[in-house]
Scaffold this motif. Structure first.
Motif, PDB file in Angstrom:
ATOM      1  N   UNK A  80      16.433  60.865 -26.891  1.00 57.56           N
ATOM      2  CA  UNK A  80      16.989  62.173 -26.640  1.00 57.56           C
ATOM      3  C   UNK A  80      17.575  62.162 -25.232  1.00 57.56           C
ATOM      4  N   UNK A  81      18.816  62.616 -25.103  1.00 56.33           N
ATOM      5  CA  UNK A  81      19.408  62.613 -23.769  1.00 56.33           C
ATOM      6  C   UNK A  81      18.881  63.782 -22.948  1.00 56.33           C
ATOM      7  N   UNK A  82      19.162  63.724 -21.646  1.00 61.42           N
ATOM      8  CA  UNK A  82      18.600  64.708 -20.731  1.00 61.42           C
ATOM      9  C   UNK A  82      19.088  66.124 -21.039  1.00 61.42           C
ATOM     10  N   UNK A  83      20.356  66.281 -21.398  1.00 59.62           N
ATOM     11  CA  UNK A  83      20.865  67.617 -21.709  1.00 59.62           C
ATOM     12  C   UNK A  83      20.175  68.205 -22.927  1.00 59.62           C
ATOM     13  N   UNK A  84      19.919  67.377 -23.919  1.00 54.92           N
ATOM     14  CA  UNK A  84      19.221  67.852 -25.111  1.00 54.92           C
ATOM     15  C   UNK A  84      17.802  68.282 -24.758  1.00 54.92           C
ATOM     16  N   UNK A  85      17.137  67.515 -23.902  1.00 57.29           N
ATOM     17  CA  UNK A  85      15.782  67.865 -23.486  1.00 57.29           C
ATOM     18  C   UNK A  85      15.766  69.201 -22.750  1.00 57.29           C
ATOM     19  N   UNK A  86      16.735  69.399 -21.868  1.00 56.04           N
ATOM     20  CA  UNK A  86      16.812  70.649 -21.113  1.00 56.04           C
ATOM     21  C   UNK A  86      17.077  71.809 -22.071  1.00 56.04           C
ATOM     22  N   UNK A  87      17.986  71.604 -23.007  1.00 56.07           N
ATOM     23  CA  UNK A  87      18.290  72.645 -23.981  1.00 56.07           C
ATOM     24  C   UNK A  87      17.093  73.010 -24.828  1.00 56.07           C
ATOM     25  N   UNK A  88      16.339  72.003 -25.267  1.00 56.69           N
ATOM     26  CA  UNK A  88      15.154  72.250 -26.080  1.00 56.69           C
ATOM     27  C   UNK A  88      14.113  73.003 -25.266  1.00 56.69           C
ATOM     28  N   UNK A  89      13.896  72.575 -24.027  1.00 58.58           N
ATOM     29  CA  UNK A  89      12.908  73.238 -23.175  1.00 58.58           C
ATOM     30  C   UNK A  89      13.304  74.687 -22.934  1.00 58.58           C
ATOM     31  N   UNK A  90      14.584  74.944 -22.726  1.00 63.64           N
ATOM     32  CA  UNK A  90      15.062  76.306 -22.507  1.00 63.64           C
ATOM     33  C   UNK A  90      14.856  77.157 -23.755  1.00 63.64           C
ATOM     34  N   UNK A  91      15.196  76.609 -24.909  1.00 62.97           N
ATOM     35  CA  UNK A  91      15.014  77.348 -26.161  1.00 62.97           C
ATOM     36  C   UNK A  91      13.546  77.649 -26.408  1.00 62.97           C
ATOM     37  N   UNK A  92      12.673  76.673 -26.152  1.00 65.77           N
ATOM     38  CA  UNK A  92      11.245  76.866 -26.351  1.00 65.77           C
ATOM     39  C   UNK A  92      10.722  77.948 -25.412  1.00 65.77           C
ATOM     40  N   UNK A  93      11.172  77.923 -24.170  1.00 65.26           N
ATOM     41  CA  UNK A  93      10.714  78.915 -23.198  1.00 65.26           C
ATOM     42  C   UNK A  93      11.116  80.323 -23.613  1.00 65.26           C
ATOM     43  N   UNK A  94      12.264  80.467 -24.270  1.00 64.43           N
ATOM     44  CA  UNK A  94      12.719  81.788 -24.698  1.00 64.43           C
ATOM     45  C   UNK A  94      11.944  82.284 -25.909  1.00 64.43           C
ATOM     46  N   UNK A  95      11.442  81.395 -26.717  1.00 62.92           N
ATOM     47  CA  UNK A  95      10.777  81.759 -27.962  1.00 62.92           C
ATOM     48  C   UNK A  95       9.265  81.876 -27.782  1.00 62.92           C
ATOM     49  N   UNK A  96       8.693  81.033 -26.981  1.00 61.18           N
ATOM     50  CA  UNK A  96       7.246  80.949 -26.839  1.00 61.18           C
ATOM     51  C   UNK A  96       6.751  81.878 -25.729  1.00 61.18           C
ATOM     52  N   UNK A  97       5.723  82.676 -26.029  1.00 63.94           N
ATOM     53  CA  UNK A  97       5.140  83.548 -25.012  1.00 63.94           C
ATOM     54  C   UNK A  97       4.182  82.732 -24.136  1.00 63.94           C
ATOM     55  N   UNK A  98       3.786  83.323 -23.032  1.00 60.29           N
ATOM     56  CA  UNK A  98       2.834  82.650 -22.144  1.00 60.29           C
ATOM     57  C   UNK A  98       1.523  82.376 -22.879  1.00 60.29           C
ATOM     58  N   UNK A  99       1.082  83.311 -23.678  1.00 60.65           N
ATOM     59  CA  UNK A  99      -0.163  83.131 -24.441  1.00 60.65           C
ATOM     60  C   UNK A  99      -0.021  81.954 -25.399  1.00 60.65           C
ATOM     61  N   UNK A 100       1.113  81.874 -26.076  1.00 60.57           N
ATOM     62  CA  UNK A 100       1.346  80.773 -27.009  1.00 60.57           C
ATOM     63  C   UNK A 100       1.397  79.435 -26.279  1.00 60.57           C
ATOM     64  N   UNK A 101       2.010  79.434 -25.106  1.00 62.83           N
ATOM     65  CA  UNK A 101       2.080  78.208 -24.304  1.00 62.83           C
ATOM     66  C   UNK A 101       0.676  77.760 -23.914  1.00 62.83           C
ATOM     67  N   UNK A 102      -0.138  78.686 -23.445  1.00 63.74           N
ATOM     68  CA  UNK A 102      -1.506  78.351 -23.051  1.00 63.74           C
ATOM     69  C   UNK A 102      -2.310  77.842 -24.248  1.00 63.74           C
ATOM     70  N   UNK A 103      -2.159  78.478 -25.395  1.00 67.71           N
ATOM     71  CA  UNK A 103      -2.874  78.036 -26.601  1.00 67.71           C
ATOM     72  C   UNK A 103      -2.410  76.637 -27.007  1.00 67.71           C
ATOM     73  N   UNK A 104      -1.108  76.380 -26.914  1.00 68.34           N
ATOM     74  CA  UNK A 104      -0.581  75.054 -27.270  1.00 68.34           C
ATOM     75  C   UNK A 104      -1.125  73.988 -26.323  1.00 68.34           C
ATOM     76  N   UNK A 105      -1.161  74.296 -25.043  1.00 67.57           N
ATOM     77  CA  UNK A 105      -1.684  73.335 -24.056  1.00 67.57           C
ATOM     78  C   UNK A 105      -3.162  73.069 -24.324  1.00 67.57           C
ATOM     79  N   UNK A 106      -3.938  74.111 -24.559  1.00 68.50           N
ATOM     80  CA  UNK A 106      -5.364  73.925 -24.841  1.00 68.50           C
ATOM     81  C   UNK A 106      -5.585  73.111 -26.109  1.00 68.50           C
ATOM     82  N   UNK A 107      -4.755  73.310 -27.109  1.00 74.16           N
ATOM     83  CA  UNK A 107      -4.861  72.522 -28.338  1.00 74.16           C
ATOM     84  C   UNK A 107      -4.617  71.047 -28.049  1.00 74.16           C
ATOM     85  N   UNK A 108      -3.605  70.766 -27.232  1.00 81.13           N
ATOM     86  CA  UNK A 108      -3.320  69.376 -26.856  1.00 81.13           C
ATOM     87  C   UNK A 108      -4.477  68.784 -26.040  1.00 81.13           C
TER      88      UNK A 108
END
Length: 123
Positions: free
Chosen positions: A1-29
């Protein structure tokens, strides 16, 4: 995956995922690493230490965030979670010294994941 695609994916994820969801995902990992360490305690000690370290880092970060003056959570909840973070770090040290097991850390993370995923809770 190129760097622009990674940045785009991270940006899209940040717009969709709430802070609570991010914390739950991190704890699951983090729990996946802790569960692997618990299943193979003597096979890969560096992986166990790394799993404990990553879990400690998460909880230290959370404690710092909770202590920040702009954190809007109720004071009693902040105090309880900061205390829990202290327990996690202290218990991890006991696990590293082979004085305790990993299971309580996984149980704590699971309880927080359940709370984060609870419906009807405001962010």
């Amino acid at each position: 995956m190129n760097q622009l695609a990674q940045i785009g994916y991270a940006t899209a994820l940040a717009k969709v995922e709430t802070q609570r969801e991010t914390e739950a995902r991190i704890l699951t990992r983090l729990n996946a690493g802790l569960e692997h360490a618990m299943a193979h305690p003597d096979r890969n000690i560096p992986a166990t230490v790394e799993a404990l370290h990553e879990n400690d880092r998460f909880w230290a970060h959370i404690a710092g965030d909770l202590a920040h003056e702009k954190n809007a959570l109720p004071e009693a909840l902040k105090a309880a979670l900061i205390s829990l973070a202290g327990f996690v770090v202290a218990h991890s040290a006991r696990v590293r010294n082979r004085q305790a097991g990993i299971a309580p850390l996984i149980e704590i993370n699971n309880a927080i994941i359940r709370a984060l995923n609870a419906t009807g809770v405001q962010e």
